[in-house]
Design a protein around this motif. Structure first.
Motif, short mmCIF file in Angstrom:
data_model
loop_
_atom_site.label_atom_id
_atom_site.label_comp_id
_atom_site.label_asym_id
_atom_site.label_seq_id
_atom_site.Cartn_x
_atom_site.Cartn_y
_atom_site.Cartn_z
N GLU A 109 0.87 -1.17 0.00
CA GLU A 109 0.00 0.00 0.00
C GLU A 109 0.91 1.21 0.00
O GLU A 109 1.89 1.27 0.75
CB GLU A 109 -0.90 0.03 1.24
CG GLU A 109 -1.83 1.23 1.21
CD GLU A 109 -2.59 1.43 2.52
OE1 GLU A 109 -2.37 0.65 3.47
OE2 GLU A 109 -3.38 2.37 2.60
N ILE A 110 0.60 2.17 -0.83
CA ILE A 110 1.48 3.32 -1.02
C ILE A 110 0.68 4.60 -0.86
O ILE A 110 -0.41 4.74 -1.42
CB ILE A 110 2.10 3.26 -2.44
CG1 ILE A 110 2.97 2.00 -2.59
CG2 ILE A 110 2.90 4.51 -2.74
CD1 ILE A 110 3.11 1.54 -4.02
N LEU A 111 1.23 5.54 -0.09
CA LEU A 111 0.64 6.88 -0.03
C LEU A 111 1.32 7.71 -1.10
O LEU A 111 2.54 7.75 -1.17
CB LEU A 111 0.91 7.53 1.33
CG LEU A 111 0.27 6.86 2.53
CD1 LEU A 111 0.67 7.61 3.80
CD2 LEU A 111 -1.24 6.83 2.40
N TRP A 112 0.54 8.38 -1.92
CA TRP A 112 1.18 9.20 -2.92
C TRP A 112 0.28 10.35 -3.31
O TRP A 112 -0.81 10.55 -2.73
CB TRP A 112 1.61 8.38 -4.14
CG TRP A 112 0.54 8.06 -5.14
CD1 TRP A 112 -0.81 8.27 -5.02
CD2 TRP A 112 0.74 7.49 -6.45
NE1 TRP A 112 -1.45 7.85 -6.16
CE2 TRP A 112 -0.52 7.37 -7.04
CE3 TRP A 112 1.86 7.10 -7.15
CZ2 TRP A 112 -0.68 6.84 -8.33
CZ3 TRP A 112 1.69 6.58 -8.42
CH2 TRP A 112 0.44 6.46 -9.00
N GLN A 113 0.72 11.08 -4.32
CA GLN A 113 -0.05 12.16 -4.90
C GLN A 113 -0.03 11.91 -6.39
O GLN A 113 0.99 11.51 -6.95
CB GLN A 113 0.62 13.48 -4.49
CG GLN A 113 0.60 14.61 -5.49
CD GLN A 113 1.67 14.43 -6.55
OE1 GLN A 113 2.80 14.04 -6.27
NE2 GLN A 113 1.29 14.70 -7.80
N GLU A 114 -1.17 12.05 -7.05
CA GLU A 114 -1.17 11.92 -8.51
C GLU A 114 -1.94 13.10 -9.11
O GLU A 114 -3.04 13.42 -8.71
CB GLU A 114 -1.76 10.58 -8.97
CG GLU A 114 -3.11 10.24 -8.39
CD GLU A 114 -3.63 8.86 -8.85
OE1 GLU A 114 -3.45 8.52 -10.03
OE2 GLU A 114 -4.21 8.15 -8.02
#
Lengths: 448, 448
Positions: A130-135
């Protein structure tokens, strides 16, 4: 920073790491809002029909998609996927919302979690499920606007790495083989970890071209948000633990009282509190560790391990002389500072630490860069875990061939990027791999 | 605000709604950081073993849990649940991290998405299957500290509702039947939607008591974050669309040029831009709508529908007189303001709109409150969609009985809360439902 979790490949992001993420998020979010990019939130779920619509795009993700098939005790009619990225989720609504040129530009961004159920061995920060990111996903009427925004965003990513995390990066363009599948071109900031000799794709900003009629789209993402923190840890950490650049440290200065038999402890404690207060007032994130059940030595190690950039000690001698002792985490240099200059000096030291972490990292990174011209030099440099700069024919087949020929237990070499800042390429220079005429200087290496 | 999505019960939160969420988030996040609560991030996934550990707790969620059973083409060895809430995920780590009193208090919060695969008909903002929220989990050495923090957090929730969303709420305690299962007590802020005659549990702050040896825990959550926005929409909206309280409006003032044949359009456009600039400089979120392909009338309706609190029109007459015309969204009052006073006057008007939205909502809500003493009065008031205040014996069996007796197509009545601010309860007052001696005044009604 993190805690292992009972599901393999999932990690708990503890406050110390979360605060770094929040600092980067605050910076980036404010900057993109200035650019009139607006935040939104699209669903976590995507139906299998929608997911499979963009065949090329989904091919790479398919083996890693997590599928929900049950709710409570009931089977769902159709399995539903958890987003591995949101292109297929968002694009149908772009088509719906954009009726004509007057609806352009459309600029959206979301901060969210994505799931990629990788089977290669998970590593905290670097490879998690699971990855926290911004797109970001934006659309323009003209290619010129799209091109401009691709580079503006890439510059923000560079600033996150270089100005905040003190990690030097190289801006450049991805090869055809490594670019975003189906897109026009991909730009990237590439970091390098000297200890392991591996490149890291830091963040990418893509121009997708005209996916829909008369509309130029771009995408950008900080390639696995938490990975960014992982790179910083690997670049700056030492035997004693983390070394945090002041700009991302949630505690920039830790103030520790040093008790001594017969000393005026109340006076020392008050001096600690006053020191914190003065620093806080100018916006420096300082805290005092006044716990009585831990020794100063224990506290020193504790905060060193956590990477706090600057330690201030106040003992009886300091108190008597109206001074404090400041100890840098990055180089262990100790200096005594008169209380009168304290705030100013601490500010300077923090700036200095930030700069010297970057300079040190850049020096080490630069020492790893090896220019090669032939396949033999390339193989040798790869064995020495270098970041290799080589003249290349820019042929996709040649890149595939390089990968095939360097495949090993620790992964194959691949192109990292063709730097925007190109060295001179004299007429007649040949490709290191194919011997054909070279078209561009390109970085190569093993990569996370 | 939102867009329907192709998976039932999932919605796209568009920028207009997202910015409201972000404004509330910024406020709450800063306040809890002041209280030394730190943000963290726990995984989206929970193994079925861990999920089922707290039997009582999970019973309520079990039918709504979404299960991941496949990744790519492979079946997982064990199904993995998506968090419906994070108690079972976080508690094992609390036990691990807290070795003794010197590790207390531990104060954590996370902003995240949760999934509850409800089958009752989904409604945007009010009942969706994926929910953005915040959940706090803190642990203390003493019950006094826990009690204090429960109320401090509840006060923050009250401020979000009353000061930001201009929605009046009642602070109180949940009944035994309605409290957090397994906890010691639950406090709540309860809102009411006059149009539909339904209560809304706004946010809850729970004292869990001593779940682990020698440690008092509390939890708090803004009961389904997006629901908060839904309540605001229902309370303030009108026939023309949204009415946003200035404090949560991402555009507080929209400036619209009014062209007129022969007018100095460049002068008017410049005046619009100057107006926005002056307002921005004092921190007012103002924008100009200078699009040439839409008429002023179209723009008025457009921004009214979006709920922008204040519209400023600048036409040739205004321009000639060095004034602007300001039109309030909430009551349509129009006034002309000399340019010299503009910033000050707009500031006042925004404050005034914020206050008058709250006052109006409070007046309407108060008009819905009906005091009853008998079952007949209770049933009548319920039919009139009132928020009912009744003396009650505080017996859980009686509450179950009230629910059973009022069950209907539109749901049963239930206790909302016993307000902290209790009216006098004269000796000998009887419970409206059981006829036994009353112990407390309690609000009742149908609820979302």
């Amino acid at each position: 920073m993190i805690e292992y979790y009972d599901i393999s490949g999932c990690y708990i992001v503890r406050p110390w790491a979360m605060s770094i993420w929040e600092i980067m998020q605050t910076f980036f979010d404010a900057e993109i809002k200035q650019m009139k990019i607006k935040n939104c939130y699209f669903p976590l779920f995507v139906s299998s029909g929608v997911l499979q619509k963009e065949k090329d795009h989904i091919e790479g993700f398919a083996p890693e998609v997590a599928w929900v098939t049950k709710s409570g005790e009931s089977e769902l009619e159709m399995p539903i996927a958890i987003r591995p990225t949101s292109e297929t989720i968002m694009h149908p609504y772009f088509s719906k919302w954009i009726r004509g040129h007057r609806d352009l530009p459309l600029r959206l961004n979301q901060w969210c979690n994505i799931v990629r159920w990788e089977f290669s061995n998970p590593t905290p920060f670097i490879r998690s499920r699971e990855i926290l990111w911004q797109e970001g996903h934006t659309a323009f009427a003209t290619k010129e606007e799209a091109d401009t925004e691709v580079l503006e965003i890439l510059e923000l990513y560079r600033r996150i790495y270089e100005e905040f995390l003190a990690v030097p990066v190289i801006k450049g363009k991805k090869s055809e083989h490594e670019k975003f599948a189906g897109g026009l071109y991909t730009t990237t900031v590439e970091a390098f970890v000297p200890n392991t000799g591996r490149g890291v794709q830091g963040a990418t900003s893509h121009c997708l071209g005209q996916n829909f009629a008369k509309m130029f789209e771009i995408n950008f993402e900080n390639e696995k948000g938490e990975k960014t923190i992982g790179v910083m840890v690997m670049v700056h950490g030492d035997d004693k633990g983390l070394v945090l650049p002041p700009k991302v440290a949630s505690v920039q200065v830790i103030v520790i009282p040093v008790p001594y038999k017969g000393a005026d402890m109340q006076g020392i404690f008050d001096a600690c509190a006053a020191t914190v207060k003065s620093l806080n007032e100018v916006g420096i994130r300082a805290e005092a560790d006044l716990r009585e059940n831990y020794s100063p030595g224990w506290k020193y190690s504790h905060w060193e391990m956590k990477g706090v950039p600057l330690r201030i000690e106040i003992g009886p001698k300091d108190f008597a002389n109206n001074q404090v002792r400041a100890v840098r985490r990055d180089n262990a240099v100790k200096i005594d500072i008169p209380m009168a200059d304290m705030v100013e000096k601490v500010k300077d030291m923090l700036d200095n630490i930030q700069q010297s972490l970057f300079d040190g990292a850049k020096q080490k990174r630069d020492a790893c860069i090896q220019v090669v011209h032939t396949w033999e030099e390339f193989v040798e440099a790869l064995g020495q875990k270098k970041m290799i700069l080589a003249p290349w024919c820019d042929d996709e087949e040649v890149e595939k061939d390089v990968k095939a020929r360097t495949k090993g237990d620790i992964g194959a070499a691949k192109s990292l990027c063709s730097p925007f800042n190109q060295p001179e390429l004299p007429e007649g220079t040949l490709c290191f791999a194919s011997g054909k005429p070279a078209k561009t200087w390109t970085y190569w290496g093993r990569s996370y």
